[in-house]
Design a protein around this motif. Structure first.
Motif, PDB file in Angstrom:
ATOM      1  N   ASN A 312       0.886  -1.166   0.000  1.00 44.73           N
ATOM      2  CA  ASN A 312       0.000   0.000   0.000  1.00 44.73           C
ATOM      3  C   ASN A 312       0.925   1.216   0.000  1.00 44.73           C
ATOM      4  O   ASN A 312       1.449   1.607   1.036  1.00 44.73           O
ATOM      5  CB  ASN A 312      -0.894  -0.012   1.234  1.00 44.73           C
ATOM      6  CG  ASN A 312      -2.079   0.916   1.103  1.00 44.73           C
ATOM      7  OD1 ASN A 312      -2.120   1.763   0.222  1.00 44.73           O
ATOM      8  ND2 ASN A 312      -3.045   0.761   2.001  1.00 44.73           N
ATOM      9  N   ASP A 314       3.151   4.754  -0.284  1.00 43.17           N
ATOM     10  CA  ASP A 314       3.124   6.116   0.249  1.00 43.17           C
ATOM     11  C   ASP A 314       4.121   6.953  -0.545  1.00 43.17           C
ATOM     12  O   ASP A 314       4.532   6.557  -1.646  1.00 43.17           O
ATOM     13  CB  ASP A 314       3.433   6.122   1.754  1.00 43.17           C
ATOM     14  CG  ASP A 314       4.731   5.390   2.093  1.00 43.17           C
ATOM     15  OD1 ASP A 314       5.691   5.468   1.284  1.00 43.17           O
ATOM     16  OD2 ASP A 314       4.799   4.747   3.151  1.00 43.17           O
ATOM     17  N   TYR A 412       1.046  10.456  -3.744  1.00 45.27           N
ATOM     18  CA  TYR A 412       0.283   9.241  -4.032  1.00 45.27           C
ATOM     19  C   TYR A 412      -1.137   9.653  -4.408  1.00 45.27           C
ATOM     20  O   TYR A 412      -1.540  10.808  -4.224  1.00 45.27           O
ATOM     21  CB  TYR A 412       0.251   8.282  -2.836  1.00 45.27           C
ATOM     22  CG  TYR A 412      -0.232   8.908  -1.550  1.00 45.27           C
ATOM     23  CD1 TYR A 412      -1.584   9.041  -1.272  1.00 45.27           C
ATOM     24  CD2 TYR A 412       0.686   9.381  -0.605  1.00 45.27           C
ATOM     25  CE1 TYR A 412      -2.028   9.621  -0.100  1.00 45.27           C
ATOM     26  CE2 TYR A 412       0.253   9.974   0.574  1.00 45.27           C
ATOM     27  CZ  TYR A 412      -1.100  10.093   0.819  1.00 45.27           C
ATOM     28  OH  TYR A 412      -1.538  10.687   1.969  1.00 45.27           O
ATOM     29  N   ASP A 414      -4.883   9.004  -3.425  1.00 44.47           N
ATOM     30  CA  ASP A 414      -5.630   8.508  -2.278  1.00 44.47           C
ATOM     31  C   ASP A 414      -6.607   7.421  -2.710  1.00 44.47           C
ATOM     32  O   ASP A 414      -7.428   7.630  -3.609  1.00 44.47           O
ATOM     33  CB  ASP A 414      -6.382   9.668  -1.635  1.00 44.47           C
ATOM     34  CG  ASP A 414      -6.867   9.333  -0.235  1.00 44.47           C
ATOM     35  OD1 ASP A 414      -7.157   8.150   0.014  1.00 44.47           O
ATOM     36  OD2 ASP A 414      -6.945  10.236   0.611  1.00 44.47           O
ATOM     37  N   GLY A 415      -6.522   6.281  -2.061  1.00 46.20           N
ATOM     38  CA  GLY A 415      -7.386   5.162  -2.413  1.00 46.20           C
ATOM     39  C   GLY A 415      -8.858   5.457  -2.225  1.00 46.20           C
ATOM     40  O   GLY A 415      -9.713   4.915  -2.948  1.00 46.20           O
ATOM     41  N   THR A 458      -6.784   1.057  -1.312  1.00 44.19           N
ATOM     42  CA  THR A 458      -5.333   1.210  -1.339  1.00 44.19           C
ATOM     43  C   THR A 458      -4.949   2.468  -2.110  1.00 44.19           C
ATOM     44  O   THR A 458      -5.660   2.908  -3.016  1.00 44.19           O
ATOM     45  CB  THR A 458      -4.655   0.002  -2.016  1.00 44.19           C
ATOM     46  OG1 THR A 458      -5.168  -0.132  -3.347  1.00 44.19           O
ATOM     47  CG2 THR A 458      -4.930  -1.277  -1.255  1.00 44.19           C
ATOM     48  N   ARG A 459      -3.813   3.017  -1.747  1.00 46.89           N
ATOM     49  CA  ARG A 459      -3.279   4.152  -2.491  1.00 46.89           C
ATOM     50  C   ARG A 459      -2.604   3.664  -3.771  1.00 46.89           C
ATOM     51  O   ARG A 459      -2.377   2.475  -3.950  1.00 46.89           O
ATOM     52  CB  ARG A 459      -2.269   4.905  -1.615  1.00 46.89           C
ATOM     53  CG  ARG A 459      -2.884   5.506  -0.355  1.00 46.89           C
ATOM     54  CD  ARG A 459      -1.838   6.198   0.499  1.00 46.89           C
ATOM     55  NE  ARG A 459      -0.953   5.242   1.143  1.00 46.89           N
ATOM     56  CZ  ARG A 459      -1.143   4.715   2.335  1.00 46.89           C
ATOM     57  NH1 ARG A 459      -2.225   5.042   3.031  1.00 46.89           N
ATOM     58  NH2 ARG A 459      -0.302   3.840   2.850  1.00 46.89           N
ATOM     59  N   ASP A 615      -5.539   2.302   4.068  1.00 44.38           N
ATOM     60  CA  ASP A 615      -5.428   3.634   3.474  1.00 44.38           C
ATOM     61  C   ASP A 615      -5.705   4.702   4.525  1.00 44.38           C
ATOM     62  O   ASP A 615      -6.655   4.586   5.285  1.00 44.38           O
ATOM     63  CB  ASP A 615      -6.426   3.733   2.312  1.00 44.38           C
ATOM     64  CG  ASP A 615      -6.294   5.052   1.575  1.00 44.38           C
ATOM     65  OD1 ASP A 615      -5.262   5.701   1.743  1.00 44.38           O
ATOM     66  OD2 ASP A 615      -7.231   5.402   0.848  1.00 44.38           O
TER      67      ASP A 615
END
Length: 615
Positions: A312, A314, A412, A414-415, A458-459, A615
């Protein structure tokens, strides 16, 4: 008004269509308690507003770079401009709407006057939002429903008949109209929803107190953004009651973990099986529970199963693009499998965007003469994005540039924003019912493993997501032989290994028409299979459940409709059909393999550590 004994429950003589008993559930019995609860509800609503405002005042949430409202206004203004640019068109649009309103008004007066009514007006489509009988029987709610339905239809007609719109703008306009009408449905408001109205009266407004408290909690959980709860997340824990198939993390790098599962048979197929899941969601959709687990099902049938579990990401992963996901993901997994089992060749499965990455990797391998994947199975995977569906609404040059600016600033994607986009594709099922049940009825959602997974977003890394949007959705380079990866121009015709290509009939993310079109682009043999249901339920469909159907053996040279007409229909799950396809290709039986073999030391138990990062 008192009811005469001779009225027999049909109402008084002045209003023969009025039955006092029909409105008893809508009459407030304790105004004082209702007023007190309304005050408490407003207090909780104030807390929700504070949770929304506070991070913005602190600067924790900057001015939104991604503002779908501005694109909605811009798009629908083009439709409006067409209809108001000439008085005759304006009159035509108004006449179409108001003539429908007059019919509704006449019908409603007739209903209130006691005239016999159809149980369901013929013009109204079936809609589970309006399942309560009072949407038909009660004149007020019946009126609200009919006005909403004809207004929504009218708005859709204006988009369809507006001239001078390019295809993408018309697609966006139609999508946005559906979003607006879904939001404005009378089912979404306490006063115009009979179920909510009755619940409010019955509980003296306590439902609104609870609902506004939940709203404040959900905004707090989202750090100032609404994190709509679709399930009771407290009832699930990875490795305890979800994602339970025994296995080990046998390798890890900065981008992924590679899991190998414990065998359950004494012998296994010689050729291992590797699964490449999407990085947009987590891999355990294929391992929800033992009864629904595709992974366990494969293990139980003698496959040595490896799965990639993506990190995931960052800010540290911002520069990880498709080349990294290919080399540090798929190639890393292939090296891990060879070290663990001694086998250089594998059978591979790719799901959704994981399948698209797998296709690009196969084309790259073919170009560089790497022979490590002997067969490929694609589950709801697009390689041509001509008919990519409503997700294309969010992809044009202006929107992609805005997304890139946002990602470069944050490090990133954002999920939760991607999850919101997916939910918007089915807003009437995945957004508004939960708004009504949670915040208006004050009901906690029930525990549901699939929706727990759906909320576990998830991102995405800027390099990866931007490459995907531009090369696939925006420019459609993969299918046109124009995608470049690691210095090589890719051609799908170079992929000559056997392919099993699964589409699902009601898919809103990878439409069946899109998946079908991609089947003709490979250089080798392709078995196209169409499964019933949608993007998730059509794939995660254990045979034991005896749900849905699937179709095989049509002609790829035809359109999808022609293919279906000439195909063979089967009851149940495609899983058994796939096993019959993959079994002869997977090699002879060999002794079962323990995770890691003798060369690798287990780093963690399945489902691993990367999957635990939320997330």
């Amino acid at each position: 008004m008192a009811q005469n004994s001779g009225d027999k429950g049909t109402g008084g003589p002045e209003f023969p269509g009025f039955d006092p008993k029909a409105v008893e559930a809508y009459i407030v019995k304790d105004p004082h308690e209702m007023a007190m609860n309304f005050a408490r509800a407003m207090e909780n609503l104030g807390k929700a507003a504070s949770e929304w405002l506070a991070p913005r005042e602190r600067g924790d949430i900057p001015d939104p770079a991604l503002d779908p409202l501005s694109d909605l206004i811009k798009t629908l203004s083009q439709v409006t401009e067409y209809w108001i640019s000439e008085p005759q068109r304006t009159l035509q649009a108004q006449t179409l709407l108001f003539s429908s309103y007059m019919e509704i008004w006449t019908r409603s007066l007739s209903q209130f006057g006691g005239a016999p009514q159809e149980s369901e007006p013929a013009a109204l489509p079936r809609d589970k939002r309006f399942a309560d009988e009072d949407w038909v029987k009660n004149p007020f709610f019946a009126f609200m429903r009919q006005v909403f339905t004809v207004t929504a239809t009218w708005a859709e007609t204006l988009v369809a008949e507006a001239q001078g719109l390019d295809e993408h703008t018309r697609h966006k306009a139609a999508f946005y109209v559906k979003q607006v009408t879904a939001a404005l449905s009378p089912a979404n408001f306490a006063i115009t929803n009979p179920e909510v109205y009755r619940a409010t009266v019955a509980s003296h407004g306590a439902n609104l107190v609870t609902g506004m408290k939940m709203l404040a909690e959900d905004i707090m959980a989202g750090g100032g953004e609404l994190r709509l709860r679709q399930t009771d997340a407290s009832k699930f824990a990875l490795g305890l009651n979800i994602a339970l198939t025994p296995g080990k993390v046998v390798a890890r790098n900065d981008l992924c973990e590679v899991l190998q599962y414990e065998p359950t048979t004494e012998t296994v197929f010689k050729r291992p099986l590797v699964i490449v899941p999407p990085w947009i969601n987590k891999f355990y959709i294929l391992d929800l529970t033992p009864q629904k687990s595709f992974i366990k099902w494969c293990v139980d049938r003698g496959h040595t199963v490896f799965v990639i579990s993506w990190v995931n990401p960052d800010r540290r992963h911002a520069a990880k693009g498709w080349e990294a996901y290919m080399h540090e993901g798929i190639d890393f997994a292939l090296d891990t499998i060879e070290t663990s089992t001694g086998e250089r060749e594998v059978d591979a499965i790719g799901y959704c965007v994981g399948g698209t990455l797998l296709v690009a990797t196969l084309a790259f391998h073919a170009k560089t003469n790497v022979k490590r994947i002997a067969s490929a199975t694609f589950l709801a995977t697009q390689v041509d994005f001509t008919y990519a569906g409503d997700l294309k609404v969010f992809v044009d040059e202006a929107q992609v540039s805005t997304i890139e600016t946002y990602m470069n600033a944050t490090g990133y994607f954002d999920g939760s924003k991607m999850a919101a986009a997916f939910n918007m594709l089915r807003a009437s099922e995945l957004i508004w019912p939960y708004v009504v049940n949670n915040y208006l009825k004050g009901q906690e959602p029930l525990p549901f493993d699939l929706l727990y997974w759906n909320s576990d977003s998830t991102r995405m890394t800027p390099a990866n997501h931007a490459y995907y949007l531009r090369n696939c959705y925006l420019d459609n380079k993969l299918s046109n032989g124009l995608m470049e990866l690691a210095g090589e121009r890719l051609s799908l015709k170079d992929i000559v290994i056997p392919v099993y290509n699964l589409a699902t009939s009601e898919d809103h993310i990878a439409p069946a028409k899109s998946v079908f079109l991609g089947s003709s682009l490979f250089g080798g043999s392709v078995d196209f299979v169409l499964a019933g249901s949608g993007h998730i339920a059509g794939v995660v469909n254990p045979p034991e459940r005896r749900k849905y159907r699937y179709w095989t053996d049509g002609q790829l040279k035809d359109t999808l409709e022609d293919w279906v007409a000439g195909s063979q229909e089967h009851e149940g799950s495609w899983w058994t059909h796939w096993q019959d396809w993959i079994g002869p290709k997977a090699g002879n039986q060999v002794p079962a393999r323990k995770p890691g073999g003798s060369a690798l030391t287990a780093l963690a138990d399945a489902p691993g550590t990367y999957v635990l990062v939320r997330d």
